[in-house]
Write a protein that holds these residues in place. Structure first.
Motif, PDB file in Angstrom:
ATOM      1  N   ASP A   1      41.967  56.024  68.261  1.00 11.63           N
ATOM      2  CA  ASP A   1      40.596  56.338  67.846  1.00 11.63           C
ATOM      3  C   ASP A   1      39.797  55.055  67.657  1.00 11.63           C
ATOM      4  N   LEU A   2      38.502  55.117  67.983  1.00 12.81           N
ATOM      5  CA  LEU A   2      37.593  53.998  67.747  1.00 12.81           C
ATOM      6  C   LEU A   2      36.875  54.209  66.420  1.00 12.81           C
ATOM      7  N   ILE A   3      36.813  53.142  65.628  1.00  8.22           N
ATOM      8  CA  ILE A   3      36.186  53.187  64.312  1.00  8.22           C
ATOM      9  C   ILE A   3      35.074  52.151  64.286  1.00  8.22           C
ATOM     10  N   VAL A   4      33.869  52.579  63.913  1.00  3.62           N
ATOM     11  CA  VAL A   4      32.725  51.680  63.790  1.00  3.62           C
ATOM     12  C   VAL A   4      32.371  51.591  62.311  1.00  3.62           C
ATOM     13  N   ALA A   5      32.476  50.380  61.766  1.00  2.00           N
ATOM     14  CA  ALA A   5      32.229  50.162  60.340  1.00  2.00           C
ATOM     15  C   ALA A   5      30.746  49.955  60.065  1.00  2.00           C
ATOM     16  N   LEU A   6      30.301  50.577  58.986  1.00  3.91           N
ATOM     17  CA  LEU A   6      28.923  50.458  58.518  1.00  3.91           C
ATOM     18  C   LEU A   6      28.906  49.961  57.090  1.00  3.91           C
ATOM     19  N   GLU A   7      27.977  49.087  56.798  1.00  8.02           N
ATOM     20  CA  GLU A   7      27.616  48.776  55.414  1.00  8.02           C
ATOM     21  C   GLU A   7      26.191  49.282  55.277  1.00  8.02           C
ATOM     22  N   GLY A   8      26.015  50.354  54.510  1.00  9.82           N
ATOM     23  CA  GLY A   8      24.726  51.030  54.496  1.00  9.82           C
ATOM     24  C   GLY A   8      24.495  51.634  55.869  1.00  9.82           C
ATOM     25  N   ARG A   9      23.391  51.239  56.512  1.00 10.52           N
ATOM     26  CA  ARG A   9      23.115  51.711  57.874  1.00 10.52           C
ATOM     27  C   ARG A   9      23.280  50.582  58.889  1.00 10.52           C
ATOM     28  N   THR A  10      23.884  49.461  58.458  1.00 18.33           N
ATOM     29  CA  THR A  10      24.071  48.306  59.335  1.00 18.33           C
ATOM     30  C   THR A  10      25.453  48.347  59.979  1.00 18.33           C
TER      31      THR A  10
END
Length: 186
Positions: free
Chosen positions: A90-99
């Motif tokens: 699986d691919l995971i895209v990390a966000l801090e807030g909406r960044t």
């Protein structure tokens, strides 16, 4: 290949911390080690959720703590459930807030697990607020529009924990595959 958002609350952790630790993780360290709940996942979702609610009631000194703590009444139990449903590849895209901060693919070769489910890789990292981890060995890559060609658009309402990445799913997969298998310039 599934794609997911991973929200990182900077009041409790950071993308850089997860990158350094080489994990995909979520918070609520006060729940303690949840290894005893692994047999309930994924076939006994209701029992899994109820057990987390009870652990939270005990750990956080108050009935229904999970309802009052966050804007989503069932955030914590479902976040932990979704964390443990991640699979190899699986691919995971990390966000801090909406960044958008970074991306990783859940490790597949380094984990000697009987299935693709990462619930077997669950580990409690005492000493971190984002203590509930899966997929040790994750190699996070900082998101860079110059490398990936675009930046996925985070949901306007933000993300709570682990959530399917839908709108830019195909573009994220294509960008990831191009990064992993660069074409030679002729």
């Amino acid at each position: 290949m599934n794609t997911y958002w991973l929200a990182v609350d900077t009041d409790h952790s950071s993308y850089l911390e997860l990158k350094y630790r080489k994990v995909v993780a979520q918070g609520w360290s006060g729940l303690g080690d949840l290894v005893s709940l692994k047999p309930f996942h994924p076939n006994h979702k209701k029992q899994f959720i109820q057990n987390i609610q009870v652990l939270g009631d005990i750990s956080y000194n108050g009935a229904d703590w999970w309802k009052n703590k966050d804007r989503n009444a069932k955030r914590c139990p479902f976040v932990i459930y979704n964390l443990m449903k991640l699979k190899k590849g699986d691919l995971i895209v990390a966000l801090e807030g909406r960044t958008v901060k970074g991306v990783c693919q859940m490790p597949s070769n380094s984990l000697d697990l009987p299935s693709n489910d990462l619930v077997g890789s669950y580990r409690f990292d005492k000493g971190f607020e984002y203590a509930h981890t899966v997929g040790f060995g994750a190699k996070w890559i900082d998101w860079n529009e110059g490398i990936f060609g675009f930046t996925p658009t985070a949901p306007s309402k933000g993300v709570l924990g682990v959530k399917n990445l839908r709108n830019d799913r195909d573009a994220v997969i294509k960008a990831w595959e191009a990064h992993q298998n660069p074409q030679p310039h002729i």
